[in-house]
Design a protein around this motif. Structure first.
Motif, PDB file in Angstrom:
ATOM      1  N   VAL A  46      37.972  43.557  42.026  1.00  0.00           N
ATOM      2  CA  VAL A  46      39.121  42.732  41.541  1.00  0.00           C
ATOM      3  C   VAL A  46      38.677  41.231  41.122  1.00  0.00           C
ATOM      4  O   VAL A  46      39.216  40.595  40.119  1.00  0.00           O
ATOM      5  CB  VAL A  46      40.052  43.290  42.352  1.00  0.00           C
ATOM      6  CG1 VAL A  46      41.301  41.753  41.977  1.00  0.00           C
ATOM      7  CG2 VAL A  46      40.474  44.394  42.651  1.00  0.00           C
ATOM      8  N   LEU A  47      37.804  40.535  41.541  1.00  0.00           N
ATOM      9  CA  LEU A  47      37.543  39.837  41.917  1.00  0.00           C
ATOM     10  C   LEU A  47      36.660  39.477  40.497  1.00  0.00           C
ATOM     11  O   LEU A  47      36.856  38.143  39.488  1.00  0.00           O
ATOM     12  CB  LEU A  47      36.939  38.721  42.766  1.00  0.00           C
ATOM     13  CG  LEU A  47      37.195  38.631  44.452  1.00  0.00           C
ATOM     14  CD1 LEU A  47      36.424  38.019  45.132  1.00  0.00           C
ATOM     15  CD2 LEU A  47      38.763  37.275  43.397  1.00  0.00           C
ATOM     16  N   GLU A  48      35.471  40.661  39.960  1.00  0.00           N
ATOM     17  CA  GLU A  48      35.474  40.630  39.023  1.00  0.00           C
ATOM     18  C   GLU A  48      36.478  40.681  37.757  1.00  0.00           C
ATOM     19  O   GLU A  48      35.716  39.868  36.465  1.00  0.00           O
ATOM     20  CB  GLU A  48      34.870  42.049  38.870  1.00  0.00           C
ATOM     21  CG  GLU A  48      32.819  41.808  37.383  1.00  0.00           C
ATOM     22  CD  GLU A  48      32.544  40.910  38.468  1.00  0.00           C
ATOM     23  OE1 GLU A  48      32.054  41.171  39.591  1.00  0.00           O
ATOM     24  OE2 GLU A  48      31.740  40.614  37.127  1.00  0.00           O
ATOM     25  N   VAL A  49      37.084  41.264  37.608  1.00  0.00           N
ATOM     26  CA  VAL A  49      38.426  41.094  36.545  1.00  0.00           C
ATOM     27  C   VAL A  49      39.005  40.032  36.324  1.00  0.00           C
ATOM     28  O   VAL A  49      38.813  39.358  35.467  1.00  0.00           O
ATOM     29  CB  VAL A  49      39.272  42.170  36.439  1.00  0.00           C
ATOM     30  CG1 VAL A  49      40.356  42.321  35.657  1.00  0.00           C
ATOM     31  CG2 VAL A  49      38.693  43.707  36.664  1.00  0.00           C
ATOM     32  N   ALA A  50      39.235  39.622  38.281  1.00  0.00           N
ATOM     33  CA  ALA A  50      39.764  38.106  37.145  1.00  0.00           C
ATOM     34  C   ALA A  50      38.890  36.816  37.346  1.00  0.00           C
ATOM     35  O   ALA A  50      39.652  36.209  36.667  1.00  0.00           O
ATOM     36  CB  ALA A  50      40.221  37.582  38.831  1.00  0.00           C
ATOM     37  N   GLN A  51      37.625  36.742  36.764  1.00  0.00           N
ATOM     38  CA  GLN A  51      36.482  36.381  36.589  1.00  0.00           C
ATOM     39  C   GLN A  51      36.768  35.951  35.143  1.00  0.00           C
ATOM     40  O   GLN A  51      36.881  35.042  34.276  1.00  0.00           O
ATOM     41  CB  GLN A  51      35.048  36.471  37.560  1.00  0.00           C
ATOM     42  CG  GLN A  51      34.989  36.099  38.767  1.00  0.00           C
ATOM     43  CD  GLN A  51      33.756  36.394  39.507  1.00  0.00           C
ATOM     44  OE1 GLN A  51      32.641  35.369  38.985  1.00  0.00           O
ATOM     45  NE2 GLN A  51      33.846  37.470  40.117  1.00  0.00           N
ATOM     46  N   SER A  52      36.078  37.182  34.318  1.00  0.00           N
ATOM     47  CA  SER A  52      36.299  37.184  32.959  1.00  0.00           C
ATOM     48  C   SER A  52      37.658  36.989  32.275  1.00  0.00           C
ATOM     49  O   SER A  52      38.104  36.683  31.764  1.00  0.00           O
ATOM     50  CB  SER A  52      35.839  38.337  32.338  1.00  0.00           C
ATOM     51  OG  SER A  52      36.885  40.150  32.970  1.00  0.00           O
ATOM     52  N   LYS A  53      39.037  37.465  33.622  1.00  0.00           N
ATOM     53  CA  LYS A  53      39.769  37.042  32.861  1.00  0.00           C
ATOM     54  C   LYS A  53      41.084  35.647  32.473  1.00  0.00           C
ATOM     55  O   LYS A  53      41.401  35.421  31.379  1.00  0.00           O
ATOM     56  CB  LYS A  53      41.080  38.064  33.172  1.00  0.00           C
ATOM     57  CG  LYS A  53      41.546  39.391  32.407  1.00  0.00           C
ATOM     58  CD  LYS A  53      43.113  40.300  32.779  1.00  0.00           C
ATOM     59  CE  LYS A  53      43.203  41.323  31.217  1.00  0.00           C
ATOM     60  NZ  LYS A  53      44.202  41.816  31.841  1.00  0.00           N
ATOM     61  N   PHE A  54      40.119  34.758  33.538  1.00  0.00           N
ATOM     62  CA  PHE A  54      40.789  33.850  33.726  1.00  0.00           C
ATOM     63  C   PHE A  54      39.800  32.300  34.075  1.00  0.00           C
ATOM     64  O   PHE A  54      39.856  31.179  33.751  1.00  0.00           O
ATOM     65  CB  PHE A  54      41.407  33.463  35.135  1.00  0.00           C
ATOM     66  CG  PHE A  54      42.907  34.428  35.279  1.00  0.00           C
ATOM     67  CD1 PHE A  54      43.821  33.621  34.448  1.00  0.00           C
ATOM     68  CD2 PHE A  54      42.754  35.489  35.621  1.00  0.00           C
ATOM     69  CE1 PHE A  54      44.826  34.726  34.696  1.00  0.00           C
ATOM     70  CE2 PHE A  54      44.277  36.660  35.430  1.00  0.00           C
ATOM     71  CZ  PHE A  54      45.041  35.946  34.970  1.00  0.00           C
ATOM     72  N   GLY A  55      38.095  32.991  33.302  1.00  0.00           N
ATOM     73  CA  GLY A  55      37.818  32.144  32.746  1.00  0.00           C
ATOM     74  C   GLY A  55      36.944  31.298  34.154  1.00  0.00           C
ATOM     75  O   GLY A  55      36.945  29.650  34.105  1.00  0.00           O
ATOM     76  N   PHE A  56      36.484  31.582  35.283  1.00  0.00           N
ATOM     77  CA  PHE A  56      35.523  31.008  36.397  1.00  0.00           C
ATOM     78  C   PHE A  56      34.232  32.004  36.530  1.00  0.00           C
ATOM     79  O   PHE A  56      34.772  32.933  36.369  1.00  0.00           O
ATOM     80  CB  PHE A  56      36.738  30.618  37.282  1.00  0.00           C
ATOM     81  CG  PHE A  56      37.051  31.647  37.998  1.00  0.00           C
ATOM     82  CD1 PHE A  56      36.737  32.391  39.402  1.00  0.00           C
ATOM     83  CD2 PHE A  56      38.615  32.148  37.565  1.00  0.00           C
ATOM     84  CE1 PHE A  56      37.563  33.294  39.956  1.00  0.00           C
ATOM     85  CE2 PHE A  56      39.419  33.151  38.465  1.00  0.00           C
ATOM     86  CZ  PHE A  56      38.582  33.905  38.841  1.00  0.00           C
ATOM     87  N   LYS A  57      33.951  31.608  37.520  1.00  0.00           N
ATOM     88  CA  LYS A  57      32.741  31.972  38.239  1.00  0.00           C
ATOM     89  C   LYS A  57      32.128  32.349  39.303  1.00  0.00           C
ATOM     90  O   LYS A  57      32.995  31.032  40.193  1.00  0.00           O
ATOM     91  CB  LYS A  57      31.659  31.755  37.091  1.00  0.00           C
ATOM     92  CG  LYS A  57      30.088  32.227  37.853  1.00  0.00           C
ATOM     93  CD  LYS A  57      29.097  33.467  36.729  1.00  0.00           C
ATOM     94  CE  LYS A  57      28.385  34.421  37.523  1.00  0.00           C
ATOM     95  NZ  LYS A  57      28.926  34.895  38.916  1.00  0.00           N
TER      96      LYS A  57
END
Ligand code: IPM
Ligand code: MN
Length: 354
Positions: free
Chosen positions: A26-37
């Motif tokens: 879930v965090l993987e998707v959140a990172q790519s959608k919201f632009g953080f790493k």
């Protein structure tokens, strides 16, 4: 440049690593959608390491944790390790060493059928418990004399200083303001009997509220009464603040009215330092490796972590994904083995809904 955060990941024991895996999806998707790493640093703490090396949470690891932005924990607890060793040696040690003085427990019912209370719906079960997390009886002040004799005496003292109470109550007031719902802070204690320690909380709650938080309503429950009101009228609450042991007890009751350990998540928070997030469920060793454990609590914990890191939009998206996942019609029950989907499939579904 997008923001990046260093996160220590402790899968831990039993089903801990499995639920962590789904939260990372879930965090993987959140990172790519919201632009953080998120940069993960895995740690093998837990029962296996303890059985091999005798180590629980070494001081050197605490020093490494201090350099992280957050810690994400699956579960600890191993059938071959005597109860208490890992809880005290890892969980409590991290809380104390990193001064994680807040235990934040959002209590949110995502769908009606998961609530064991009659006639309650998601709009009725939506509050947050701010539990003081490093003081009180948990400090271990006290002792035992004449142990093993008929006259044995043992004490364990509810220790609280004004600054320790005040920083916790302040966090809770600020949280109620930020949450911007009922704007009410209920203090839960037992001031009718605990006329020293309870009175310190009552005065701090009132003085701080009158001085700095006049926009927040002040409310008070004795802890015994609070357990009745949680069941009878959970819709009363907005933000609750309480001392450590009372908070430990009432948050288990709160977990069951939101659907149980399959969805309940918590954060051990140091607002000025490194915080640690965890599903409340424990290691459930009998379900290990069977793809039957519910990962939603770990996913909720991941959302809390994003919120604390300052990624508020991503956190809100994870929370919406929790609601959407549970209302997709595909999850039969929150209980391990009865979800109707496997651990990985629930993780895939949630990740697809972020
Ligand atoms: C919790 C747990 C812990 C506590 C135990 C495992 C030490 O029950 O996080 O609520 O008592 O705080
Ligand atoms: Mn507990």
């Amino acid at each position: 440049m997008s923001k990046s955060y260093n996160v220590a990941v402790l899968g831990g024991d039993g089903t801990g690593p499995e639920v962590v895996q789904e939260a990372l999806k879930v965090l993987e998707v959140a990172q790519s959608k919201f632009g953080f790493k998120l940069n993960y640093q895995p740690y093998d703490l837990g029962g296996e390491r303890y059985l091999k090396t005798g180590e629980t949470l070494p001081d050197s690891v605490i020093e490494e944790f201090r350099k992280q932005d957050a810690i994400f924990l699956g579960a600890i607890g191993h059938p071959d390790v005597k109860p208490g060793i890992l809880e005290v040696g890892i969980l409590l040690k991290a809380r104390f060493a990193l001064d994680q003085y807040i235990n934040l427990r959002p209590v949110k019912l995502y769908r009606t059928e998961d609530c064991p209370l009659k006639d309650k719906e998601p709009k009725d079960v939506d509050f947050v418990v701010v539990r003081e997390n490093t003081g009180g009886i948990y400090t271990g002040v006290g002792g035992v004399v004449q142990k093993g004799t008929p006259l044995e005496i043992a004490t364990q003292v509810m220790v609280y200083s004004r600054p320790v109470v005040e920083r916790c109550v302040r966090f809770a007031y600020e949280y109620a303001r930020r949450r911007n719902k009922k704007k009410m802070l209920t203090l839960v204690h037992k001031s009718n009997v605990l006329t020293h320690a309870g009175d310190l909380w009552v005065r701090t709650h009132k003085e701080l509220g009158d001085r700095e938080f006049t926009d927040i309503k002040q409310d008070y429950n004795h802890v015994d009464a609070a357990t009745m009101w949680f069941v009878k009228q959970p819709e009363w609450y907005d933000v609750i603040v309480t001392e450590n042991l009372f908070g430990d007890i009432i948050t288990d009751l709160a977990a069951i009215i939101q659907g149980g350990l399959g969805v309940a998540a918590g954060g051990n928070i140091n607002p000025e330092g490194v915080s640690m997030f965890e599903p409340m469920g424990g290691s459930a060793p009998k379900y290990k490796g069977q793809n039957v454990i519910n990962p939603l609590a770990a996913i909720a914990a991941a959302g809390m972590m994003l919120d604390t890191l300052g990624e508020h939009e991503a956190a809100a998206a994870v929370d919406r994904a929790m609601t959407a996942t549970l209302n997709s019609g595909k999850i039969k029950s929150l209980a391990a083995g009865r979800m109707g989907l496997g651990t990985k499939e629930v993780g895939d579904l949630a990740a697809s809904l972020v």
